[in-house]
Design a protein around this motif. Structure first.
Motif, mmCIF file in Angstrom:
data_model
loop_
_atom_site.group_PDB
_atom_site.id
_atom_site.type_symbol
_atom_site.label_atom_id
_atom_site.label_comp_id
_atom_site.label_asym_id
_atom_site.label_seq_id
_atom_site.Cartn_x
_atom_site.Cartn_y
_atom_site.Cartn_z
ATOM 1 N N ARG A 58 20.675 -7.788 19.565
ATOM 2 C CA ARG A 58 21.496 -6.634 19.201
ATOM 3 C C ARG A 58 22.681 -7.006 18.320
ATOM 4 N N ALA A 59 22.929 -8.312 18.153
ATOM 5 C CA ALA A 59 24.081 -8.746 17.371
ATOM 6 C C ALA A 59 23.957 -8.236 15.941
ATOM 7 N N PRO A 60 25.013 -7.639 15.400
ATOM 8 C CA PRO A 60 24.948 -7.085 14.039
ATOM 9 C C PRO A 60 25.082 -8.179 12.990
ATOM 10 N N SER A 61 24.774 -7.838 11.764
ATOM 11 C CA SER A 61 25.009 -8.727 10.638
ATOM 12 C C SER A 61 26.254 -8.248 9.895
ATOM 13 N N CYS A 62 26.662 -8.997 8.900
ATOM 14 C CA CYS A 62 27.838 -8.606 8.120
ATOM 15 C C CYS A 62 27.628 -7.234 7.475
ATOM 16 N N THR A 63 26.420 -7.038 6.921
ATOM 17 C CA THR A 63 26.155 -5.792 6.209
ATOM 18 C C THR A 63 26.005 -4.608 7.146
ATOM 19 N N ASN A 64 25.690 -4.832 8.398
ATOM 20 C CA ASN A 64 25.625 -3.720 9.353
ATOM 21 C C ASN A 64 26.972 -3.033 9.476
ATOM 22 N N CYS A 65 28.034 -3.805 9.390
ATOM 23 C CA CYS A 65 29.383 -3.250 9.537
ATOM 24 C C CYS A 65 30.031 -2.949 8.186
ATOM 25 N N HIS A 66 29.882 -3.856 7.227
ATOM 26 C CA HIS A 66 30.591 -3.724 5.952
ATOM 27 C C HIS A 66 29.756 -3.065 4.857
ATOM 28 N N GLY A 67 28.476 -2.836 5.101
ATOM 29 C CA GLY A 67 27.610 -2.280 4.071
ATOM 30 C C GLY A 67 27.077 -3.374 3.156
ATOM 31 N N GLU A 68 26.142 -3.011 2.283
ATOM 32 C CA GLU A 68 25.551 -3.993 1.372
ATOM 33 C C GLU A 68 26.592 -4.589 0.429
#
Length: 329
Positions: free
Chosen positions: A75-85
């Motif tokens: 379930r851990a998000p990636s950078c782009t999950n939070c900040h967008g592409e």
């Protein structure tokens, strides 16, 4: 002879050109087969970590020390999950001196709407029952961003620690900062009680963001001896503990809003016509009561709690009146 010299010179020139072409091809081959950048912390973070490294301030890679950076958790998000592409930020096609911000920026002074910033958090945390009442809550209506309180790229979020959490809350709630510094207070500054022990900052069905459905139910979480049920109940207790107490702190003992008997006199008419005496309408002396007996001035070195010791409720009967909370032994 002249022809042989020209032929020899042409061969030397062709050999040199072939050698140069081979060298260029040899240099280009490793570049073409260069391995892609590897993720350092999160899945797919190579797009960001090719520039952002451990020397950044704030320490962005410290997210790997938090729950959001647990690689083993799917379930851990990636950078782009939070900040967008954030392609404009990554590639900077306009070659600006300062790169454009990410699609969703959480920095102080960010132009990203608060609702859009919060949505990146709520999209995952909405399933959590502790945050199911965020929509319409006091903080949501006040346009408070999740990152106004929480820190993600740090090993220790101040809100998650009882010792540092109050300082985060006191940033906005300055009146409560003053109250917890008064002589009688919950041990908030001592690190034994945190704001989140009583309040749910993400919203609740109770008043004032208390964790339970009512103030009294929230207080009973710790003060269960006041719950009852009692034969003789004190109605202000059943209604709201805040009628008599200020839970953040007061100058009176037991966090009472005023010292007895003055606190009691706010609801109960003093014995012997004393309310008039307190207002200065009658001389400070015993007066006749409706029963014909002499009244007593209970404000002079006396207190209601001398007799009514079980003020929150009692199972003991009274010979004269069944309602007062006497402790008859």
């Amino acid at each position: 002879m002249k022809f042989l010299r020209q032929l020899f010179a042409s061969c030397v020139l062709l050999g040199a050109l072939a050698g140069a072409t081979g060298a260029v091809a040899a240099d280009a081959a490793p570049a073409a087969t260069k391995a892609p950048a590897k993720d350092l912390v999160l899945k797919g973070d190579a797009k960001c970590t090719s520039c952002h490294d451990e020397s950044d301030e704030p320490k962005l890679l410290h997210i790997g020390k938090t729950k959001h950076g647990t690689v083993a958790d799917g379930r851990a998000p990636s950078c782009t999950n939070c900040h967008g592409e954030s392609d404009l930020h990554t590639n900077n096609p306009a070659k600006l001196k300062e790169r454009p911000p990410t699609d969703r920026s959480f920095a102080k002074g960010s132009k990203t709407p608060v609702a859009a910033r919060n949505e990146s958090c709520i999209s995952c945390h909405r399933k959590d029952s502790k945050r199911s009442h965020w929509e319409g809550s006091a903080h949501e209506r006040a346009d408070v961003a999740c990152t106004s309180c929480h820190q993600l790229h740090t090993a220790k979020d101040k809100v998650a620690d009882k010792r540092t959490q109050p300082e985060v809350c006191f940033t906005c709630h300055k009146e409560q900062r003053v109250q917890v510094s008064k002589p009688s207070h919950h041990p908030v500054l001592e690190g034994k009680v945190a704001c989140s022990d009583c309040h749910n900052a993400h919203g609740s069905v109770g008043p004032k963001l208390v964790k339970r459905d009512s103030v009294v139910d929230t207080c009973y979480t710790c003060h269960m001896e006041k719950r009852g049920p009692f034969v003789h109940s004190h109605e202000p207790v059943n209604e709201d503990c805040g009628n008599c107490h200020n839970p953040h702190g007061t100058v009176a003992e037991s966090m009472l809003k005023a010292r007895p008997p003055f606190l009691c006199h706010q609801c109960h008419t003093p014995h012997g016509g004393q309310l008039a005496q307190l207002r200065g309408q009658l001389p400070l002396q015993p007066t006749a009561t409706s029963s014909g007996k002499s009244g007593i001035n209970y404000t002079q070195a006396r207190g209601c709690l001398n007799c009514h010791t079980q003020i929150h409720g009692s199972n003991n009967p009274s010979a004269t009146n069944p309602t007062p909370q006497f402790n008859l032994r």
